[in-house]
Scaffold this motif. Structure first.
Motif, PDB file in Angstrom:
ATOM      1  N   GLN A  77       0.933  -1.265  -0.074  1.00  0.00           N
ATOM      2  CA  GLN A  77       0.017   0.057   0.076  1.00  0.00           C
ATOM      3  C   GLN A  77       0.837   1.375  -0.177  1.00  0.00           C
ATOM      4  O   GLN A  77       2.008   1.267   0.441  1.00  0.00           O
ATOM      5  N   PRO A  78       0.383   2.431  -0.609  1.00  0.00           N
ATOM      6  CA  PRO A  78       1.015   3.492  -0.386  1.00  0.00           C
ATOM      7  C   PRO A  78       1.461   3.991   0.914  1.00  0.00           C
ATOM      8  O   PRO A  78       0.740   3.553   1.957  1.00  0.00           O
ATOM      9  N   GLY A  84       3.788   2.305   2.309  1.00  0.00           N
ATOM     10  CA  GLY A  84       4.480   1.100   2.783  1.00  0.00           C
ATOM     11  C   GLY A  84       5.898   1.088   2.518  1.00  0.00           C
ATOM     12  O   GLY A  84       6.655   1.754   1.913  1.00  0.00           O
ATOM     13  N   LYS A 136       5.023   5.120  -2.906  1.00  0.00           N
ATOM     14  CA  LYS A 136       3.904   5.897  -3.804  1.00  0.00           C
ATOM     15  C   LYS A 136       3.736   4.870  -5.174  1.00  0.00           C
ATOM     16  O   LYS A 136       4.483   4.282  -5.480  1.00  0.00           O
ATOM     17  N   PRO A 137       2.645   5.473  -5.321  1.00  0.00           N
ATOM     18  CA  PRO A 137       2.096   4.767  -6.813  1.00  0.00           C
ATOM     19  C   PRO A 137       2.949   4.838  -7.830  1.00  0.00           C
ATOM     20  O   PRO A 137       3.137   3.831  -8.560  1.00  0.00           O
ATOM     21  N   VAL A 166       2.534  -0.587  -6.108  1.00  0.00           N
ATOM     22  CA  VAL A 166       2.053   0.275  -5.102  1.00  0.00           C
ATOM     23  C   VAL A 166       0.785   0.574  -5.163  1.00  0.00           C
ATOM     24  O   VAL A 166       0.263   1.349  -6.103  1.00  0.00           O
ATOM     25  N   SER A 167      -0.212   0.166  -4.549  1.00  0.00           N
ATOM     26  CA  SER A 167      -1.562   0.376  -4.903  1.00  0.00           C
ATOM     27  C   SER A 167      -2.234   0.194  -3.594  1.00  0.00           C
ATOM     28  O   SER A 167      -2.084  -0.663  -2.696  1.00  0.00           O
ATOM     29  N   SER A 168      -3.460   0.675  -3.465  1.00  0.00           N
ATOM     30  CA  SER A 168      -4.557   0.844  -2.139  1.00  0.00           C
ATOM     31  C   SER A 168      -5.611  -0.346  -2.729  1.00  0.00           C
ATOM     32  O   SER A 168      -6.287  -0.536  -2.026  1.00  0.00           O
TER      33      SER A 168
END
Length: 119
Positions: A12-13, A15, A86-87, A117-119
C-alpha cells in the motif's frame, strides 16, 4: 554470472519493501551495483547506485530520502530498502552489476522483480 532479485510484491502507499539481489559466479566486490526500474511505457531509469566497496552511494531525485541502497560483500548481495512508497514507484526493478575496465566494461542484469504500490 547470475543476478537474482527478490522481495518485490504488492504494497500500500506509504509502505515499505526491501529488495535483494543475490549475485553468483562473479567476484562481487569488484562490481559497482545499481538498481534500475522500468514502468510500463517508460524508459528504464537508475534509482540508486553503490560503489564496489560500499563507500559511496547515489540516488535519483525521485527516491532520495526514501530509498537506501546497501551491500554485503560477504554475502554477495545488494539491497534496496524502499520506504514511504508511492504509486509512481510501481515498476519492475532490476539490479545491475558493472565493472569498469580500461576501454570497456562488464555489465550484468537480473531478471527483474515487480513492485506494485496500490491501495
Amino acid at each position: 554470472v547470475q543476478l537474482v532479485e527478490s522481495g518485490g510484491g504488492l504494497v500500500q502507499p506509504g509502505g515499505s519493501l526491501r529488495l535483494s539481489c543475490a549475485a553468483s559466479r562473479l567476484t562481487f566486490n569488484y562490481y559497482d551495483m545499481s538498481w534500475y526500474r522500468q514502468a510500463p511505457g517508460k524508459e528504464r531509469e537508475r534509482v540508486a547506485a553503490i560503489t564496489s566497496d560500499g563507500g559511496s552511494t547515489n540516488y535519483a531525485d525521485s527516491v532520495k530520502d526514501r530509498f537506501t541502497i546497501s551491500r554485503d560483500n560477504a554475502k554477495n548481495t545488494a539491497y534496496l530498502q524502499m520506504n514511504s512508497l508511492k504509486p509512481e514507484d510501481t515498476a519492475v526493478y532490476y539490479c545491475n552489476a558493472k565493472r569498469r575496465l580500461t576501454g570497456t566494461s562488464l555489465d550484468f542484469w537480473g531478471q527483474g522483480t515487480q513492485v506494485t504500490v496500490s491501495s
